[in-house]
Scaffold this motif. Sequence first.
Motif: not given
Length: 172
Positions: A45-53, A55-61
């Motif tokens: 859902g946030r894919w187009p806006k993510l600079a570091s996917p 890092a985002y995925a790890r933090k979200a996990l």
Amino acid sequence: MDHNDSFREFMAAHQQSLMRTAYLLTGDAHLAEDLLQSVLVKLLGRWPKLASPQAYARKALVNQYISWRRRLVWTTELPRAEPPERPHSSEESTIARLAMRQALARLPPRQRAVIVLRYYEDLTEHETARLLNCSLGTVKSQAHDALARLRALAPELAPKFAEMEELKGAHR
């Protein structure tokens, strides 16, 4: 290349690593799949806006895992089973992994997240603090407390914990 193609490429490159992180956090393959799936929905859902996917995925996990644990503690009893007897295997590394997994499962969520990010994902203290949205001192104290608890829970792995601390001490 459209967003779906770039997301597929990201998943091909990072799915195993993200699944390993989810498994180490939850200690259960099915819960890890659920955790990763819920995070991937957010990620897409946030894919187009993510600079570091990654890092985002790890933090979200980590955040989703902690949220699930809090909800579980407040809404239900936590099932506790005695750990299975050690297999009669000559493979010491298998026994050590099992003992480590059982000990990790008994850590509080925040300490477990710090151990997984620092020692399994090989992140620095600063990266771990940023992902957990806490101070560097909190990461250090959580790691120290978690390692002390792991030593108490799995004394047979004490040399492994000393090795982990020594390696991380040199690579802060």
